[in-house]
Design an enzyme around this catalytic site. Structure first.
Site, PDB file in Angstrom:
ATOM      1  N   HIS A 370      -0.168  11.288   0.923  1.00  0.00           N
ATOM      2  CA  HIS A 370       0.017   9.870   0.714  1.00  0.00           C
ATOM      3  C   HIS A 370       1.337   9.221   0.893  1.00  0.00           C
ATOM      4  CE1 HIS A 370      -4.489   8.845  -0.109  1.00  0.00           C
ATOM      5  NE2 HIS A 370      -4.543  10.005  -0.628  1.00  0.00           N
ATOM      6  N   LYS A 561       0.309  -6.140  -4.406  1.00  0.00           N
ATOM      7  CA  LYS A 561       0.562  -4.522  -4.492  1.00  0.00           C
ATOM      8  C   LYS A 561       1.459  -4.001  -5.528  1.00  0.00           C
ATOM      9  CE  LYS A 561       1.608  -4.887  -0.230  1.00  0.00           C
ATOM     10  NZ  LYS A 561       0.983  -4.002   0.443  1.00  0.00           N
ATOM     11  N   ARG A 562       1.498  -2.765  -5.841  1.00  0.00           N
ATOM     12  CA  ARG A 562       2.565  -2.093  -6.664  1.00  0.00           C
ATOM     13  C   ARG A 562       3.911  -2.658  -6.511  1.00  0.00           C
ATOM     14  NH1 ARG A 562       4.807   3.164  -6.247  1.00  0.00           N
ATOM     15  NH2 ARG A 562       3.693   3.444  -4.508  1.00  0.00           N
ATOM     16  N   LYS A 567       8.373  -1.338  -0.834  1.00  0.00           N
ATOM     17  CA  LYS A 567       7.148  -2.553  -0.633  1.00  0.00           C
ATOM     18  C   LYS A 567       7.840  -3.872  -0.288  1.00  0.00           C
ATOM     19  CE  LYS A 567       3.366  -0.022  -2.627  1.00  0.00           C
ATOM     20  NZ  LYS A 567       2.523   0.270  -1.640  1.00  0.00           N
ATOM     21  N   THR A 669      -4.201  -0.038   2.363  1.00  0.00           N
ATOM     22  CA  THR A 669      -5.455  -0.562   2.378  1.00  0.00           C
ATOM     23  C   THR A 669      -5.498  -2.120   1.981  1.00  0.00           C
ATOM     24  OG1 THR A 669      -6.055   0.314   0.139  1.00  0.00           O
ATOM     25  CG2 THR A 669      -6.434   1.894   2.106  1.00  0.00           C
ATOM     26  N   LYS A 673      -8.122  -5.016   3.662  1.00  0.00           N
ATOM     27  CA  LYS A 673      -9.078  -6.177   2.903  1.00  0.00           C
ATOM     28  C   LYS A 673      -8.551  -7.225   2.982  1.00  0.00           C
ATOM     29  CE  LYS A 673      -8.748  -2.495  -0.693  1.00  0.00           C
ATOM     30  NZ  LYS A 673      -7.983  -1.961  -1.772  1.00  0.00           N
TER      31      LYS A 673
END
Length: 825
Positions: A370, A561-562, A567, A669, A673
């Site tokens: 991942h 998100k985290r 990110k 993901t 969504k």
């Protein structure tokens, strides 16, 4: 008509009415006999439990036949080993899967109860953190929907990750007590208990054939106790099992110590064992924390393998055909210790020869990678392994020796490359490379997006890819559209059924037909009305939780998100400050109003991530109270992000922020969504963004920034931060404001280290992508001011997301990795 005296008159009710009546009777019975409450005094939570138990009964009616069919047909089973299963709330999801939502709503209404508030009574199952765990949950749903025989194995955490609280802008962590009022969905299995050993010693003796036989005598043993949750597929056609393990001591109380007055010490063994299943991802920046993480991973992996072999022997009687009936998927490196554990069980316990055992292991296991981040490819110190799992360390040494010998004999690696492919990293303290172990112990290794898989082949596993050229395959992630569309966005679902037909409820590929309506003004208007309905709900939630009023007619710009530097929530908030400055400088300009929505948790020990959360709050404090803006820009951080909050935010989002540094997000993901629900993506060419762009078209996504190759080139040649800042007065002003304490007047130096990090070592290219990101945001503004163009793009985003169904992903796993046929739907 004349009725007969004393004869009962029966009136035939419509089937739905009969089902409503049956559900009503069951609800009252559950409330009385399982919850122990009379309807006149029952609370909302009592009614939730009664409803959940009623739905669970309907699932069980399908669970048992599914299990019997698997045994009767001797189907091959998939065993999905994951440290996380972010399943969220189950009531709404299960009702949709069974087609019972409206019937249950009517049954409860006849009892004076509203179904809607009952959904809020269910706590989110605290069994995961982010994308890894949510993917596992989507996969469990798709395997059941495709009628693939499967078990999920993980840990039944008492408290999960943590509940995020925000105080003065700082994240703090408190326990997530999701089990405080019980869990009506699970079944405790006291008969399903396995011993899990730690420490101790290994004794070698000569076997009957002259070969050495090893006996491990653990110094400590805990018990793994199973808890089962039924995972129902779409329309209830098939039900699989999620089996989670709780740790306990074999002797929970030392009575001798208790009677001597050592009341705390008498419970020490129980406390030590229970720690294993208390918390997800305990901080591992201390030796004790590191040991607990390894104990957790071995605990659930060993329990799962013992359970798998027990079931296989009971059904087939011989382990030699294990790979024909069993496929084990490792979800990242957390369960990698399962590979030497399988060898221990086959060789030491079941007396199988080493070569045969290794061949069986490799044919049975497969591994999903991942991440390419070095810190996420786990390494365990050899001294810790030798102390905690001495027999496994011996097995790893032998696996490594035989593997290196084979590569040398076949002249597949040079002497210099032996250290590269060795399972033991000799640099900076000897460590076991769990990613390497996962690779050589599996027959297939998959990435989770096309870009990620290519980068795996080129970077972290490049030497292994040359040695085993057919082992790495791609399986782009997917999501269950049944939850993220039908449950989360029923009005959009109704629009899809009206335009495309009911086939869209069963086949995600049917979404493609929705593209025909991109130029239909009535469809675009209904999509916009559906979005606004969700935005009003989210605006109400924001006001209730934060006391902040936001405009549902503004663009809802979402990054959920985290929180992690790669990110790049930091990039987002820097550009927000730049937008704020521009709006103040030109207050009469026709700005596109925005609500910037952030949500996500930072790891408890991740200082910079917590500092970014603090910066978001500090910027929000200034922006949200500036009268010059007249409410056209608001910044929101919603605490304690979880599945239920995602189900509120995603259908209300207009813009999806997928802005990770190119080459660092394996797939994502959340991007799927949000796009499925019609949000337009602003993002880098990273992870599955690449494939989303290919599906929706260049005109319906906002791509910016350096590519993965360009990122690597910058890192090699230098970041050029000074030149970038000098070339952008806008960026210079933003950094000066933050650095001078404009958003933190009480602590003007609070963000000094964060900014210095950008200047000296912009590893995540936050500054490098800033200017292009700001330009892309202005393209977003332009599109927003053209409603016909915006909603046309929204229609096309939804229409082209069928490929990203987890059903497609699971079909590919089944065909290419697990060798399991899947019936076409």
């Amino acid at each position: 008509m004349t009725s007969l005296p004393n004869a009962a008159v029966s009136i035939a009710l419509p089937a739905e009415d009969e089902e409503v009546a049956a559900l009503r009777r069951t609800l009252v019975a559950k409330l009385a006999y399982s919850v122990g409450k009379d309807p006149t005094v029952a609370s909302q939570h009592d009614w939730y439990v009664a409803t959940a138990l009623t739905v669970r009964d309907r699932i069980i009616d399908r669970w048992f036949p599914s299990t019997r069919t698997i045994y009767r047909e001797k189907r091959k089973r998939v065993y999905y080993l994951s440290l996380e299963f972010l399943i969220g709330r189950l009531l709404n999801d299960s009702l949709h899967a069974l087609g019972l939502t409206e019937v249950m709503r009517r049954a409860l209404a006849e009892l004076g109860v509203d179904l809607g508030p009952l959904f809020e009574q269910e706590p989110d199952a605290a069994l995961g953190n982010g994308g890894l765990g949510r993917l596992a949950a989507c996969f469990m749903e798709s395997m059941a929907s495709l009628e693939i025989a499967a078990y999920g194995y993980g840990i039944r955490y008492d408290h999960g990750l943590f509940r995020q609280k925000i105080k003065n802008g700082w994240q703090s962590e408190v326990p997530e007590n999701w089990l405080a009022s019980g869990n009506p969905w699970e079944f405790e299995r006291p008969e399903v208990t396995y011993p899990i050993g730690f420490g101790g010693s290994v004794e070698a003796r000569e076997g009957a054939d002259g070969e050495p036989v090893y006996a491990w005598t653990p110094g400590e043993t805990v018990e793994a106790l199973g808890y089962d949750t039924a995972m129902v597929g779409w329309r209830g056609r098939h039900v699989n099992t999620l089996r989670l393990w709780r740790a306990r001591a074999p002797d929970p109380l030392r009575l001798d110590a208790f009677n001597r007055g050592d009341h705390v010490g008498a419970l020490a063994a129980q406390a030590r064992a229970a720690a294993i299943s208390q918390v997800l991802y305990p901080a591992d920046d201390s030796p004790a924390g590191e040991e607990l993480r390894l104990r957790q991973e071995y605990f659930f992996s060993s329990a799962a393998l013992q359970d798998i072999l027990h079931r296989h022997l009971r059904e087939h009687g011989d382990l030699k055909n294990l790979h024909e009936h069993v496929a084990i998927q490792l979800n990242d490196t957390h369960p990698a210790i399962a590979i030497p554990e399988m060898m221990r069980l086959l060789v030491d316990v079941h007396r199988m020869g080493w070569t045969e055992a290794w061949d069986l292991t490799v044919q049975t296991f497969s591994y999903t990678n991942h991440t390419l981040l070095p810190e996420a490819l786990e390494h365990w110190g050899v001294p810790l392994m030798e102390r905690l799992l001495p027999r496994h360390m011996q097995i790893i040494y032998l696996i490594n020796a035989l593997h290196l010998d084979e590569l040398k004999e076949r002249d597949l690696v040079s002497d210099e490359e032996l250290g590269v492919v060795s399972l033991i990293d000799e640099h900076g303290g000897r460590k076991v490379r769990m990613g390497w172990l996962s690779f050589i112990g599996s027959h297939k290794v998959n990435g989770v997006s096309a870009l990620h898989t290519d980068l795996m082949r080129q970077t972290v596993f490049s030497t292994f890819n040359r040695i085993y050229p057919d082992r790495i395959v791609n399986k782009t992630n997917g999501i269950t559209f049944r939850r993220w569309l039908m449950c989360a966005n029923p009005r959009l679902t109704d629009l899809l059924v009206e335009t495309v037909g009911r086939k869209v409820l069963d086949d995600a590929d049917a979404l493609a037909d929705f593209a025909r309506f991109a130029d239909d003004a009535a469809v675009r208007e209904e999509l916009q009305a559906s979005r606004r309905e969700h935005k009003v709900k989210l605006a109400n939630l924001i006001q209730a939780r934060l006391g902040l009023k936001v405009d549902p007619d503004a663009m809802f710009d979402t990054q959920i998100k985290r929180v992690h530097e790669y990110k790049r929530q930091l990039l987002n908030i820097l550009e927000t400050v730049a937008l704020y400055d521009a709006m103040r400088a030109q207050p009469t300009r026709d700005w596109a109003p925005r609500v910037k929505i952030f949500a996500g948790k930072a790891a408890a020990s991740y200082h910079n991530a917590k500092l970014i959360i603090k910066l978001i709050h500090d910027v929000a404090q200034v922006v949200n109270h500036d009268p010059v803006l007249r409410g056209r820009l608001k910044v929101v951080f919603l605490p304690n992000y979880n599945v239920s909050l995602a189900e509120m935010i995603i259908p209300a989002s207009d813009l999806s922020e997928q802005i990770s540094t190119a080459g660092m997000e394996a797939s994502g993901t959340g991007n799927m969504k949000l796009a499925l629900n019609g949000a337009l993506t602003i993002g880098t060419l990273d992870g599955a963004n690449v494939e989303i762009k290919e599906r929706v078209g260049d005109d319906n996504i906002f791509i910016f920034g350096l590519t993965a190759d360009e990122v690597e080139q910058r890192r090699r040649e230098g970041f050029g931060s000074e030149a970038i800042i000098a070339g952008s007065p806008m960026l210079q002003q933003v950094l000066d404001q933050i650095g001078a304490g404009s958003f933190s007047p009480g602590q003007p130096d609070l963000y000094r280290d964060l900014l210095n990090g950008l200047m000296l070592h912009d590893h995540f290219l936050t500054l490098g992508d800033f200017v292009d990101y700001a330009k892309a945001q202005r393209r977003v503004d332009s599109r927003w001011r053209d409603p016909a163009a915006w909603w046309r793009s929204a229609v096309l985003n939804t229409a082209h997301m069928g490929y990203f169904s987890s059903d497609r992903t699971i079909r590919e796993y089944a065909e290419d990795i697990w060798s399991i046929p899947v019936e076409p739907r």
